[in-house]
Design an enzyme around this catalytic site. Structure first.
Site, PDB file in Angstrom:
ATOM      1  N   ASP A  77      16.559  -4.702   2.623  1.00 15.62           N
ATOM      2  CA  ASP A  77      15.362  -3.994   2.188  1.00 15.62           C
ATOM      3  C   ASP A  77      14.525  -3.522   3.376  1.00 15.62           C
ATOM      4  O   ASP A  77      13.918  -2.453   3.334  1.00 15.62           O
ATOM      5  CB  ASP A  77      14.511  -4.900   1.287  1.00 15.62           C
ATOM      6  N   GLY A  78      14.501  -4.314   4.449  1.00 17.77           N
ATOM      7  CA  GLY A  78      13.748  -3.913   5.631  1.00 17.77           C
ATOM      8  C   GLY A  78      14.267  -2.625   6.238  1.00 17.77           C
ATOM      9  O   GLY A  78      13.491  -1.788   6.715  1.00 17.77           O
ATOM     10  N   ASN A 151       5.815  -0.803   1.098  1.00 20.04           N
ATOM     11  CA  ASN A 151       5.517  -2.054   0.389  1.00 20.04           C
ATOM     12  C   ASN A 151       4.029  -2.375   0.376  1.00 20.04           C
ATOM     13  O   ASN A 151       3.406  -2.415  -0.672  1.00 20.04           O
ATOM     14  CB  ASN A 151       6.269  -3.225   1.025  1.00 20.04           C
ATOM     15  N   ASP A 152       3.467  -2.629   1.564  1.00 11.85           N
ATOM     16  CA  ASP A 152       2.106  -3.156   1.574  1.00 11.85           C
ATOM     17  C   ASP A 152       1.421  -2.984   2.918  1.00 11.85           C
ATOM     18  O   ASP A 152       2.059  -2.864   3.965  1.00 11.85           O
ATOM     19  CB  ASP A 152       2.103  -4.643   1.191  1.00 11.85           C
ATOM     20  N   HIS A 162      -7.659 -19.011  10.722  1.00  9.84           N
ATOM     21  CA  HIS A 162      -9.097 -19.015  10.471  1.00  9.84           C
ATOM     22  C   HIS A 162      -9.366 -18.152   9.252  1.00  9.84           C
ATOM     23  O   HIS A 162      -8.607 -17.226   8.951  1.00  9.84           O
ATOM     24  CB  HIS A 162      -9.880 -18.447  11.662  1.00  9.84           C
ATOM     25  N   ASP A 181      -7.833 -15.952   3.770  1.00 10.41           N
ATOM     26  CA  ASP A 181      -6.876 -15.810   4.870  1.00 10.41           C
ATOM     27  C   ASP A 181      -6.500 -14.356   5.110  1.00 10.41           C
ATOM     28  O   ASP A 181      -5.826 -14.051   6.094  1.00 10.41           O
ATOM     29  CB  ASP A 181      -5.603 -16.601   4.572  1.00 10.41           C
ATOM     30  N   THR A 192       6.967  -6.744  -5.718  1.00  8.76           N
ATOM     31  CA  THR A 192       7.986  -7.797  -5.803  1.00  8.76           C
ATOM     32  C   THR A 192       8.271  -8.405  -4.430  1.00  8.76           C
ATOM     33  O   THR A 192       9.251  -9.130  -4.273  1.00  8.76           O
ATOM     34  CB  THR A 192       9.294  -7.245  -6.400  1.00  8.76           C
ATOM     35  N   SER A 195       3.278  -9.461  -1.897  1.00  8.02           N
ATOM     36  CA  SER A 195       2.253  -9.531  -2.936  1.00  8.02           C
ATOM     37  C   SER A 195       2.614 -10.543  -4.017  1.00  8.02           C
ATOM     38  O   SER A 195       1.761 -11.302  -4.494  1.00  8.02           O
ATOM     39  CB  SER A 195       2.062  -8.141  -3.557  1.00  8.02           C
TER      40      SER A 195
END
EC number: 2.7.1.23
Length: 300
Positions: A77-78, A151-152, A162, A181, A192, A195
């Site tokens: 997928d990458g 994707n995101d 932190h 975070d 999918t 997320s």
């Protein structure tokens, strides 16, 4: 019947299995008398000189996107995510051969290469449009970073653990401030992926929507939000962050941000076209890849 005149081949550079599958694809295309071009770094991994010499041309990704009417991506997928980000602006359809692990986006298995490619070349495929996200970082009104994601887009703490403070605005309206975070802004395609791990909902790929998913929020009422795919999302970095946050697109394109920076995320104008075998089914893909339950009773 669809006719693909020039087919581009791209492969995962550090995967010998992907190289083997590309060599099989080349032999198949040769037998069919199809013109094909090789991405330059992919060609460098093929040891059989006769196969690389059979290519019409060897070229970089941008040139490949300009002349091909189909690009086959061999890898996980990458690999397809990388191909999508590079080629979406050229409106060239992508087809994935899975040589990775999960294979949510790369449909064709290695043992199916010849059969499924024969079907695709005779017009037996399903076409689907997916949208990407454009991301920009503004500092004092100036754009300091640009990237895109299939994707995101993720705001996170980088290598430090932190809490982050930031504000979320959607279409010019203030939504909330948050201590967490980080935040995941995902397309339906990405719903999918990371997320989902963060507790976000699965969105059907045909939905025109974006999901905003808090990462370990300090307030339990901070839940994922689904907004229109046409929304403009603005994240404003707060003053009291002990570490410099990072922005990541599809796990790449890191940009370091600081107090007062604005991260703007919106739908990319150009859509990506993904091709699937005719037997592709999104829900079957979820069952097989995510381990969903099958029928309680076998269908008669």
């Amino acid at each position: 019947m669809t006719h693909f005149s020039t087919i581009g081949l791209i492969g995962h550079l550090n995967n010998e299995r992907a190289v083997y599958s590309i060599e099989r694809l080349i032999r198949f295309l040769q037998q069919r008398g199809k013109d094909f071009v090789l991405e330059v770094e992919t060609a460098a991994r093929i040891s059989d000189i006769a196969l690389t010499q059979a290519a019409r041309q060897i070229m970089d990704m941008d040139a490949l996107g300009q002349i091909c009417d189909l690009v086959i991506v061999v890898g996980g997928d990458g690999s397809l995510l990388s191909g999508a980000r590079a080629l979406a602006k050229y409106q060239v359809p992508l087809l994935g051969v899975n040589r990775g692990r999960l294979g949510f986006l790369t449909d064709i298995t290695p043992e199916q290469i010849e059969q499924k490619m024969a079907e695709v070349l005779t017009g037996q495929f399903a076409s689907e449009k997916r949208f990407l996200l454009d991301m920009e970082v503004r500092r004092d009104g100036q754009v300091i970073a640009l990237a895109d994601a299939l994707n995101d887009v993720v705001l996170h703490t980088g290598q430090f653990i932190h809490m982050l403070e930031f504000e979320i605005h959607v279409d010019g309206s203030f939504v909330t401030s948050q201590r967490s975070d980080g935040l995941i802004v995902s397309t339906p395609t990405g719903s999918t992926a990371y997320s989902l791990s963060g507790g976000g909902p699965i969105l059907h790929p045909k939905l025109d929507a974006i999901v905003i998913v808090p990462m370990n929020p300090h307030t339990l009422s901070s839940r994922p939000i689904v907004v229109s795919g046409d929304s403009e999302i603005l994240l404003m970095v707060g003053e009291h962050n002990r570490a410099l946050p990072m922005v990541t697109c599809d796990g790449h394109s890191h940009a370091e941000v600081q107090t007062g920076d604005e991260i703007i995320i919106r739908k990319k104008p150009q859509l990506l076209e993904l091709l699937h075998p005719l037997d592709y089914n999104f829900y079957e893909r979820c069952r097989s890849k995510l381990g969903w339950g099958g029928h309680l009773l076998k269908p008669e």
